[in-house]
Scaffold this motif. Structure first.
Motif, PDB file in Angstrom:
ATOM      1  N   GLY A 128      21.066 -19.357   2.505  1.00  0.00           N
ATOM      2  CA  GLY A 128      19.730 -19.392   3.088  1.00  0.00           C
ATOM      3  C   GLY A 128      19.189 -17.995   3.371  1.00  0.00           C
ATOM      4  N   LEU A 129      20.038 -17.113   3.895  1.00  0.00           N
ATOM      5  CA  LEU A 129      19.626 -15.737   4.150  1.00  0.00           C
ATOM      6  C   LEU A 129      19.284 -15.020   2.845  1.00  0.00           C
ATOM      7  CD1 LEU A 129      22.246 -14.818   6.894  1.00  0.00           C
ATOM      8  CD2 LEU A 129      19.787 -15.108   7.246  1.00  0.00           C
ATOM      9  N   SER A 130      20.078 -15.246   1.812  1.00  0.00           N
ATOM     10  CA  SER A 130      19.813 -14.623   0.515  1.00  0.00           C
ATOM     11  C   SER A 130      18.493 -15.119  -0.074  1.00  0.00           C
ATOM     12  CB  SER A 130      20.965 -14.886  -0.451  1.00  0.00           C
ATOM     13  OG  SER A 130      20.760 -14.197  -1.664  1.00  0.00           O
ATOM     14  N   ALA A 131      18.247 -16.414   0.017  1.00  0.00           N
ATOM     15  CA  ALA A 131      16.981 -16.965  -0.486  1.00  0.00           C
ATOM     16  C   ALA A 131      15.799 -16.438   0.319  1.00  0.00           C
ATOM     17  CB  ALA A 131      17.027 -18.498  -0.432  1.00  0.00           C
ATOM     18  N   TYR A 132      15.971 -16.294   1.621  1.00  0.00           N
ATOM     19  CA  TYR A 132      14.913 -15.762   2.487  1.00  0.00           C
ATOM     20  C   TYR A 132      14.604 -14.312   2.098  1.00  0.00           C
ATOM     21  CZ  TYR A 132      12.257 -15.403   6.871  1.00  0.00           C
ATOM     22  OH  TYR A 132      11.265 -15.259   7.817  1.00  0.00           O
ATOM     23  N   HIS A 133      15.663 -13.542   1.862  1.00  0.00           N
ATOM     24  CA  HIS A 133      15.493 -12.154   1.407  1.00  0.00           C
ATOM     25  C   HIS A 133      14.698 -12.113   0.113  1.00  0.00           C
ATOM     26  CE1 HIS A 133      17.132  -9.162  -1.531  1.00  0.00           C
ATOM     27  NE2 HIS A 133      16.663  -8.330  -0.624  1.00  0.00           N
ATOM     28  N   LYS A 134      15.069 -12.940  -0.843  1.00  0.00           N
ATOM     29  CA  LYS A 134      14.385 -12.958  -2.131  1.00  0.00           C
ATOM     30  C   LYS A 134      12.909 -13.316  -1.957  1.00  0.00           C
ATOM     31  CE  LYS A 134      13.658 -13.107  -6.583  1.00  0.00           C
ATOM     32  NZ  LYS A 134      13.436 -11.868  -7.295  1.00  0.00           N
ATOM     33  N   MET A 135      12.627 -14.303  -1.127  1.00  0.00           N
ATOM     34  CA  MET A 135      11.260 -14.787  -0.965  1.00  0.00           C
ATOM     35  C   MET A 135      10.384 -13.814  -0.172  1.00  0.00           C
ATOM     36  SD  MET A 135       9.890 -18.292   0.825  1.00  0.00           S
ATOM     37  CE  MET A 135      10.649 -19.332  -0.414  1.00  0.00           C
ATOM     38  N   HIS A 136      10.938 -13.203   0.856  1.00  0.00           N
ATOM     39  CA  HIS A 136      10.105 -12.447   1.787  1.00  0.00           C
ATOM     40  C   HIS A 136      10.288 -10.935   1.745  1.00  0.00           C
ATOM     41  CE1 HIS A 136       8.582 -16.099   3.476  1.00  0.00           C
ATOM     42  NE2 HIS A 136       9.806 -16.534   3.674  1.00  0.00           N
ATOM     43  N   TYR A 137      11.261 -10.459   0.999  1.00  0.00           N
ATOM     44  CA  TYR A 137      11.486  -9.012   0.950  1.00  0.00           C
ATOM     45  C   TYR A 137      11.390  -8.504  -0.480  1.00  0.00           C
ATOM     46  CZ  TYR A 137      13.357  -4.526   2.562  1.00  0.00           C
ATOM     47  OH  TYR A 137      13.515  -3.200   2.888  1.00  0.00           O
ATOM     48  N   ASN A 138      12.057  -9.177  -1.375  1.00  0.00           N
ATOM     49  CA  ASN A 138      12.114  -8.718  -2.763  1.00  0.00           C
ATOM     50  C   ASN A 138      10.970  -9.270  -3.597  1.00  0.00           C
ATOM     51  OD1 ASN A 138      13.462  -9.209  -5.723  1.00  0.00           O
ATOM     52  ND2 ASN A 138      13.998  -7.234  -4.811  1.00  0.00           N
ATOM     53  N   THR A 139      10.495 -10.418  -3.320  1.00  0.00           N
ATOM     54  CA  THR A 139       9.423 -11.139  -4.015  1.00  0.00           C
ATOM     55  C   THR A 139       9.894 -11.745  -5.337  1.00  0.00           C
ATOM     56  OG1 THR A 139       8.366  -9.440  -5.407  1.00  0.00           O
ATOM     57  CG2 THR A 139       7.730  -9.503  -3.065  1.00  0.00           C
TER      58      THR A 139
END
Length: 159
Positions: free
Chosen positions: A128-139
């Protein structure tokens, strides 16, 4: 390439910085520590391949500036802006500090996530943290691979 000791990064940089911002929680600490691992292996200060991203959190100057222009510079965020300003060294530009000032770079990464509308995943949810990073930080256009980066967030959780 090995980077900083993850436990030390998490306990000596990330946790105290997020506490100073008033934005610390176990999930936020694991998210920001895991982001440094996913973005730079907590080792690289300039983007490999010559891109614009800077520091352990690989924040682009345009993203940094957007955090200020469209969030921190508003009166409602004056407390956060004051804390971030106090973290800066007076002799360097703000974007130079993404490379040289771990505390400031960490704070800006947390600000980037703080602006996201969705709640943080559970502190122990590496996927979940990795997906959140992808969605909100990396795009969606970025190179981060949420599935491959789960290991970095698991490392941050375990530290």
């Amino acid at each position: 390439m090995t980077g900083l000791n993850t436990r030390q990064l998490k306990t000596l940089i990330v946790a105290p910085t997020l506490q100073a911002l008033g934005l610390a929680s176990p999930a936020a600490i694991n998210l920001v520590a895991g982001t440094a691992l996913a973005e730079s292996r907590a080792a690289y200060l300039r983007q490999v391949g010559g891109g614009p991203a800077l520091g352990l959190w690989q924040m682009e100057p345009a993203t940094h500036d957007d955090c200020w222009t469209n969030f921190l510079d508003f009166p409602a965020q004056s407390r956060l802006a004051t804390v971030c300003h106090r973290m800066r060294a007076p002799d360097l530009s703000a974007t130079a500090q993404l490379v040289t000032n771990l505390r400031y770079a960490c704070a800006m990464a947390r600000i980037r996530f703080y602006r996201a509308p969705e709640a943080l995943p559970l502190a122990t949810d590496a996927a979940g943290l990795s997906a959140y990073h992808k969605m909100h930080y990396n795009t969606s256009l970025g190179e981060a691979d949420a599935e491959a980066n789960v290991a970095f967030f698991a490392e941050a959780i375990a530290a």
